[in-house]
Structure formats: structure tokens, C-alpha cells
Design an enzyme around this catalytic site. Structure first.
Site, mmCIF file in Angstrom:
data_model
loop_
_atom_site.group_PDB
_atom_site.id
_atom_site.type_symbol
_atom_site.label_atom_id
_atom_site.label_comp_id
_atom_site.label_asym_id
_atom_site.label_seq_id
_atom_site.Cartn_x
_atom_site.Cartn_y
_atom_site.Cartn_z
ATOM 1 C CD GLU A 258 -2.041 1.996 1.934
ATOM 2 O OE1 GLU A 258 -1.689 3.033 1.334
ATOM 3 O OE2 GLU A 258 -2.291 1.943 3.145
ATOM 4 C CB CYS A 292 -1.523 6.668 1.251
ATOM 5 S SG CYS A 292 -0.115 6.156 2.200
HETATM 6 C C1 SIN Z 1 -2.717 5.419 4.757
HETATM 7 O O1 SIN Z 1 -2.555 6.604 4.696
HETATM 8 O O2 SIN Z 1 -1.767 4.691 4.504
HETATM 9 C C2 SIN Z 1 -4.016 4.769 5.129
HETATM 10 C C3 SIN Z 1 -5.168 5.662 5.153
HETATM 11 C C4 SIN Z 1 -6.469 4.984 5.500
HETATM 12 O O3 SIN Z 1 -6.498 3.799 5.872
HETATM 13 O O4 SIN Z 1 -7.487 5.634 5.393
#
Ligand code: SIN
Length: 488
Positions: A258, A292
């Protein structure tokens, strides 16, 4: 000043790695600091290669025992873990704010979000169905069963110190795998508190292991190359993910990644502008822009540009910056001065390229890690603030003329994680949803993350999915049984 001494259940504050059900000290320690004020929150044992190998060994040693348990048994233990996390939501939230900085309400929200994965997968683990398939000849039958992949290793980030571990560990444990995590050195306390609760929940020694240490390279090598590890999972930047994938190739591990994002947020002229403003606020300024899936580029159709920008600016100006433990704070600090400097550089370079700062655009007096919520206009898609993942509280606004124009700009990047758009035209909704080259699309919605949904990206944003029934598949091997000799 509120600190670690205010945590009600002091047993949740752990300073050692958790390996094979024991708290494991190391020769040296590293400091965990509060990004809001630089104070040392705790010192944590600095594990390295040897401790990481030990954790893998213990995960391997109990793999058969854990995978042989019935899905119901595993679900019961995971349910205990979920209940304990929710019972300690306030303490866990405070620990998280102290080491990560996000406002307490958001931190408590993250605990509930993380716990939800444990609950979800505890239930979904009971539904690991196989298949029977008609064979190509009368004397054969084809049967498909699913089995746990084996020992899972992971490296998790500082922006979600609880939920990114929970999302991976819950799927792994429910599938019958055992688990080793190296949490980010900025935020090990949340991971260790999870281990304490896993132990109280009755999860057997060796099933869930946490190794804390600053030897990223050495520990990373063990976790990506150890022959006893079957699967590696990572959340973090695309650059680091690329080298971890390469390391995993040497033993052909299954990987799920991810990685980074550059989320477009599109406001069409038929959108409900008030809803779009609210959506942009939550998707952009959650965790001070350090997720992210945070909105990275706001595209607004020319005819509603002024209207949207005015309302959005007024809403951003209302955000309250400060220590995450102070009442009313909606935006906490950035994780570090380096992170802040990186954001400032993108802003400065984009101003030099012709962008205008409409709000903020500088450090905030609350402290050296605080950056003002910022809005930039007159931005083009090729400016540094639009072409890079910002990971900070800055909103670049880019205007567009029509659907094809905005789709081309939105898709013109190497990332493909989250995207968002606001429209009330059903035809346009389908066209744009299908046209966006992103793994996740929020339609008239700024918060898309939850345990029931498949979280993950296309292109260089990674592979695999986390959460949902698809998230469980990532931890299962498909085995095909060919049964022959059935003729009389
Ligand atoms: C992340 O920023 O890696 C995860 C964000 C989320 O689970 O909403």
C-alpha cells in the site's frame, strides 16, 4: 502538561519488543518524542537483526498450532482483542496522540478504525470457502481449498500507528497465519500496547510479534528475505516499496503493498458545493494531510471555481491548529521538521512557478513541526505541489474546462490509490467513476476508508487489497486437489 503519566492503565506502556509472548529488552534504546513539543515520551528497546530473526522463528514455531485451530476459535480470541481495544480506546488514543501528534478525537477514531478490522476479519475468517469444479473427464473431480500462506512479516508506517498494523494482522491471524511487525520508530508505543492487549485477549505466544528498532535496513532485510517468511506486506512510500519488492523477489514471497498516492478531488459544475467543501476538508486535512489517500490536487470546473474557492477558504480558516491533546484542536503537528521542510519546499517552488498562496503558506507559531493549513490557486498540474505527493496540509486548486480535460489531468500521474469527485449527474458519475485510473473512488464522499471495503491502489500505488473479503484472499493460498480414479 498531559503526558504518558496520564494514561490510566500504565501496563499499556511497554518499552520492549514483544517476541514469543515475552517482553524482550535489547542492549540499547531509542527515544520516542512528541511531535507537538519535542518532549521525550518514552525510551524503547532498540532491537535489530537478531531479535527480528527470533521473532520470525517464534512465528514459525507456532504456525501449525495456530492454523490448526478452528476459524471459530481464532475468531473468539480476536473478538476478545477487539473488545479490549475498544475498552481501552481512550488510553490507546492518548498514547497515539503523544507519539504521532494527531488530535485526540482523530486518534480515538483511529483506534476504532483499527479495532474494526479485527472485528471484521474475526467474522470473515469463518467464511473461507473452497470450490468444486466440474472436471474435464468423468473419472476426475476438481476441488479447491484455501489455506493460510504461512508466516507474514510487515513494516508499518507512523501515520496510522494502530490501524495499519490491525488491518494487516487481523487478516493474517483470521486466515491462520502468524505475524511479525516492525512498526515505525516514531510510533512504536501504539504497536506495543496492541501486543499487550493481544496477550490479555489470549492470543497464544508467537502468533503476534512486535520488534522495535531503528536498523531499518538490517531488520527490513530479515523481513523481506528470511526463507521462513511466506508473505511480506508494507504500507509506506512508493520508493521504499519498490526496493522492498526487489528484496522479496530473492525468495519469491507473496507481497502486498500500500504505497503512495496523488489523489485528485474533482468538483464539477453540477456538484453540491457545500458538500464538496466538507468532503475536501475531511479528505485533505485528516491527520494534517499525512495520509496516502489525502486529497492532493483539487480540480474545480471554471464556472464554480470562485464560489468553491471562497467557501473552501472560509472553512479551512476555521481549522484549529495545536497540540493534539488540547481541547478543540483539529490539526496537529506534522511528524517532523524534515517532513515540514519537504512540504514548504513544494510550496515555495510552486510559487516560483506561478502559483498563488491564498491562505497560510508558512510555519505556524504553535511549534517547529506545525504548518499552517494552506490553499494555493493558479496551480497547474505540472507544478511541484501537484506533481508530487504532498503529505501535508496544503490544497492546490487547479481549474478545468470539461470532463475529458479533467480526467486526462487526474490520470496523468504514476499513482492510482484514492480519488474523489462531486457531481449529481448520474451519467457523468458512471463515466468518471469508470474513467478514473484509481483503486478507490469517493463519489460525493470524502472519507472512504472502512473495514468492509477493499483498500488498495493501481499503478505505482501498490498491489493487493486490505480490508473486506478481498483482503483475506491476500493471506490465503489456493490449493487445487485433483481427485482421479473415480471410474468403476
Ligand atoms: C494510509 O494513509 O496509509 C491509510 C489511510 C487509511 O487507511 O485511510
Amino acid at each position: 502538561m498531559q503526558g504518558i503519566q496520564d494514561i490510566k492503565d500504565q501496563q499499556l506502556i511497554k518499552h520492549f519488543s514483544y517476541i514469543n509472548g515475552s517482553w524482550h529488552s535489547s542492549e540499547t534504546e531509542f527515544e520516542v518524542t512528541n511531535p507537538a513539543n519535542g518532549n521525550v515520551v518514552a525510551k524503547v528497546s532498540n532491537a535489530g537483526i537478531a531479535e527480528t530473526e527470533l521473532a520470525v522463528k517464534s512465528a514459525k514455531s507456532v504456525l501449525k498450532m495456530w492454523s490448526a485451530k478452528s476459524a471459530n476459535e481464532r475468531a473468539g480470541l480476536m473478538r476478545n482483542w477487539f473488545n479490549l481495544m475498544m475498552q481501552h480506546q481512550d488510553d490507546l488514543g492518548r498514547i497515539l496522540t503523544l507519539e504521532q501528534g494527531k488530535p485526540l478525537a482523530e486518534a480515538k477514531g483511529e483506534i476504532a478504525y483499527g479495532a474494526a478490522f479485527i472485528e471484521w476479519f474475526s467474522e470473515e475468517g469463518k467464511r473461507v470457502y473452497g470450490d468444486t469444479i466440474p472436471g474435464p473427464s468423468g473419472d476426475k473431480r476438481i476441488i479447491v481449498i484455501k489455506q493460510p500462506v504461512g508466516v507474514v512479516a510487515s513494516i508499518t508506517p507512523w501515520n496510522f500507528p494502530n490501524a495499519m498494523i490491525a488491518r494487516k494482522a487481523a487478516a493474517a491471524l483470521a486466515a491462520g497465519c502468524t505475524f511479525v511487525v516492525r512498526p515505525a520508530t516514531q510510533t512504536p508505543l501504539s504497536a506495543l500496547a496492541m501486543a499487550e492487549l493481544a496477550e490479555r485477549a489470549g492470543i497464544p505466544a508467537g502468533v503476534f510479534n512486535v520488534v522495535t528498532g531503528d536498523d531499518a535496513r538490517g531488520m527490513g532485510k530479515v523481513l523481506t528475505q528470511h526463507p521462513d517468511i511466506a508473505k511480506f506486506t508494507f504500507t509506506g512510500s512508493t520508493g521504499v516499496g519498490q526496493s522492498l519488492i526487489a528484496q522479496c523477489a530473492t525468495t519469491v514471497k507473496k507481497v502486498s503493498m500500500e504505497l503512495g498516492g496523488n489523489a485528485p478531488f474533482i468538483v464539477f459544475d453540477d456538484a453540491d458545493i457545500d458538500a464538496a467543501v466538507q468532503g475536501a476538508i475531511v479528505s485533505k486535512y485528516r491527520n494534517a494531510g499525512q495520509t496516502c489517500v489525502c486529497t492532493n490536487r483539487i480540480f474545480v470546473q471554471e464556472s464554480v471555481l470562485e464560489h468553491f474557492t471562497e467557501k473552501f477558504t472560509a472553512a479551512v480558516a476555521e481549522l484549529s491548529i495545536g497540540d493534539g491533546l488540547s481541547e478543540g484542536t483539529t490539526i496537529g503537528p506534522m511528524i517532523s521538521k524534515t517532513a515540514l521542510d519537504d512540504v514548504n519546499k513544494l510550496v515555495t517552488e510552486s510559487v516560483a512557478a506561478g502559483a498563488t498562496i491564498t491562505l497560510g503558506g508558512d510555519n505556524h507559531p504553535a511549534g517547529e513541526n506545525f504548518y499552517q493549513p494552506t490553499i494555493m490557486t493558479n496551480v497547474t498540474n505540472d507544478m511541484p505541489i501537484a506533481a508530487n505527493e504532498i503529505f501535508g496540509p496544503v490544497s492546490p486548486i487547479i481549474s478545468f474546462t470539461d470532463e475529458s480535460d479533467v480526467l486526462a489531468m487526474a490520470n496523468d500521474c504514476e499513482y492510482g490509490l484514492a480519488s474523489y469527485f462531486y457531481s449529481r449527474d448520474i451519467g457523468r458519475i458512471w463515466r468518471v467513476a469508470e474513467g478514473l485510473e484509481y483503486g478507490m473512488v469517493g463519489i460525493n464522499e470524502g472519507i472512504i476508508s472502512n473495514a468492509a471495503a477493499p483498500f488498495g491502489g493501481m499503478k505505482q500505488s501498490g498491489n493487493g487489497r486490505e480490508g473486506s473479503k478481498y483482503g483475506l484472499d491476500d493471506y490465503l493460498e489456493i490449493k487445487y486437489l485433483c481427485m482421479g480414479g473415480l471410474d468403476k
